[in-house]
Design a protein around this motif. Structure first.
Motif, short mmCIF file in Angstrom:
data_model
loop_
_atom_site.label_atom_id
_atom_site.label_comp_id
_atom_site.label_asym_id
_atom_site.label_seq_id
_atom_site.Cartn_x
_atom_site.Cartn_y
_atom_site.Cartn_z
N LEU A 9 2.25 -7.34 4.15
CA LEU A 9 1.27 -6.82 5.10
C LEU A 9 1.95 -6.31 6.37
O LEU A 9 1.55 -5.26 6.91
CB LEU A 9 0.25 -7.90 5.44
CG LEU A 9 -0.63 -8.38 4.28
CD1 LEU A 9 -1.56 -9.50 4.75
CD2 LEU A 9 -1.43 -7.23 3.68
N TYR A 84 -7.42 -9.09 -3.76
CA TYR A 84 -7.33 -9.63 -2.40
C TYR A 84 -6.20 -8.97 -1.63
O TYR A 84 -6.36 -8.59 -0.47
CB TYR A 84 -7.13 -11.14 -2.44
CG TYR A 84 -6.91 -11.74 -1.07
CD1 TYR A 84 -7.97 -11.89 -0.18
CD2 TYR A 84 -5.63 -12.12 -0.65
CE1 TYR A 84 -7.78 -12.41 1.09
CE2 TYR A 84 -5.43 -12.65 0.61
CZ TYR A 84 -6.50 -12.79 1.47
OH TYR A 84 -6.31 -13.30 2.73
N ALA A 85 -5.06 -8.83 -2.27
CA ALA A 85 -3.92 -8.19 -1.61
C ALA A 85 -4.26 -6.75 -1.25
O ALA A 85 -3.89 -6.27 -0.17
CB ALA A 85 -2.68 -8.24 -2.50
N THR A 88 -6.39 -6.66 1.89
CA THR A 88 -5.60 -6.96 3.09
C THR A 88 -4.63 -5.83 3.40
O THR A 88 -4.34 -5.56 4.58
CB THR A 88 -4.86 -8.29 2.94
OG1 THR A 88 -4.03 -8.26 1.77
CG2 THR A 88 -5.83 -9.45 2.84
N TYR A 89 -4.12 -5.15 2.38
CA TYR A 89 -3.29 -3.97 2.60
C TYR A 89 -4.05 -2.94 3.42
O TYR A 89 -3.53 -2.37 4.38
CB TYR A 89 -2.89 -3.35 1.25
CG TYR A 89 -1.54 -3.73 0.71
CD1 TYR A 89 -1.10 -5.05 0.72
CD2 TYR A 89 -0.71 -2.78 0.13
CE1 TYR A 89 0.12 -5.40 0.18
CE2 TYR A 89 0.53 -3.11 -0.41
CZ TYR A 89 0.94 -4.43 -0.38
OH TYR A 89 2.16 -4.76 -0.91
N ALA A 91 -6.65 -3.28 5.37
CA ALA A 91 -6.86 -3.74 6.75
C ALA A 91 -5.58 -3.58 7.58
O ALA A 91 -5.62 -3.12 8.73
CB ALA A 91 -7.31 -5.20 6.75
N ALA A 92 -4.44 -3.92 6.99
CA ALA A 92 -3.17 -3.79 7.70
C ALA A 92 -2.84 -2.33 7.99
O ALA A 92 -2.34 -1.99 9.07
CB ALA A 92 -2.05 -4.43 6.88
#
Length: 229
Positions: A9, A84-85, A88-89, A91-92
């Motif tokens: 991330l 999930y990853a 979050t990717y 969002a990052a």
């Protein structure tokens, strides 16, 4: 081997941030150095293509160097990154991109917080973004299929070219588009124009995934297709 999720991330946020800072910063510099719009666009194009080669080369081993929610979506649908990853990717990437825009303003002593007033809308612009994203994702998938070692150069050169052959100057990236709404400079886009760009980018990326899935599929061996005796 990929790093653990926190470092992945961090790589996605850092890479997207540097990419956006390059796009906006080079646009500001070019706009200050010349009144020739074509020359300013060239001054914006070359650093963007160059930084993509650098970022994908150095951060690709950590996170895959997506730096782009459309690319992450495609890899998630191909089950090459867990759901999930992938979330979050994205969002990052968005957070990193916005911070990159603010950093560019700070480096050029501009107001840190801005909202773009540059109009980028209409069917031609949306079509251009769809084409840009299609080409980018297809380039990545074809590169993975045939020349994975060349992907940094393939992506950098594709974006360099797409700046010039698309009417939208090839954003091809929802996170970058969102970040560019936070700058009222050469590279900006009005916040109200974002939905059309983002939808077009995602459609282009998904279409590229479908076409690449068919066109680049490994052919079946003759043994697999021979009738059983």
């Amino acid at each position: 081997m990929q790093a653990d999720l926190p470092r992945r991330l961090a790589a996605e946020a850092l890479g997207t941030g540097i990419l956006v800072a390059t796009v906006i910063g080079s646009g500001i510099m070019a706009d200050r150095l010349t009144d020739d719009v074509a020359l300013a666009l060239l001054g914006n194009t070359l650093p963007t293509g160059a930084i993509l080669v650098v970022l994908i080369t150095i951060l690709g081993p950590l996170s895959g160097a997506h730096f782009n929610p459309a690319v992450t979506l495609v890899f998630a649908l191909r089950r090459e990154i867990e759901t999930y990853a992938a979330m979050t990717y994205v969002a990052a990437q968005i957070a990193g991109g916005i911070l990159g825009a603010l950093l560019a303003h700070a480096m050029f002593e501009l107001p840190i917080l801005q909202a773009s007033t540059t109009v980028r809308s209409g069917a031609a612009q949306w079509l251009a973004e769809g084409v840009a994203s299609f080409g980018l994702v297809f380039t990545i998938l074809a590169g993975l299929r045939f020349r994975s070692d060349a992907i940094p150069w393939l992506v950098g050169l594709y974006i360099t070219a797409a700046y010039w052959f698309t009417a939208s100057t090839s954003f091809a990236n929802p996170a970058v588009a969102i970040a560019r709404a936070f700058t009222d400079t050469f590279a900006g886009i009005r916040p109200v124009d974002l939905p059309g760009f983002i939808v077009a980018e995602l459609i282009g990326a998904l279409l590229a995934m479908v076409v690449a899935g068919w066109m680049l599929a490994a052919p079946k061996s003759m043994l697999e297709t021979r009738p059983a005796e």
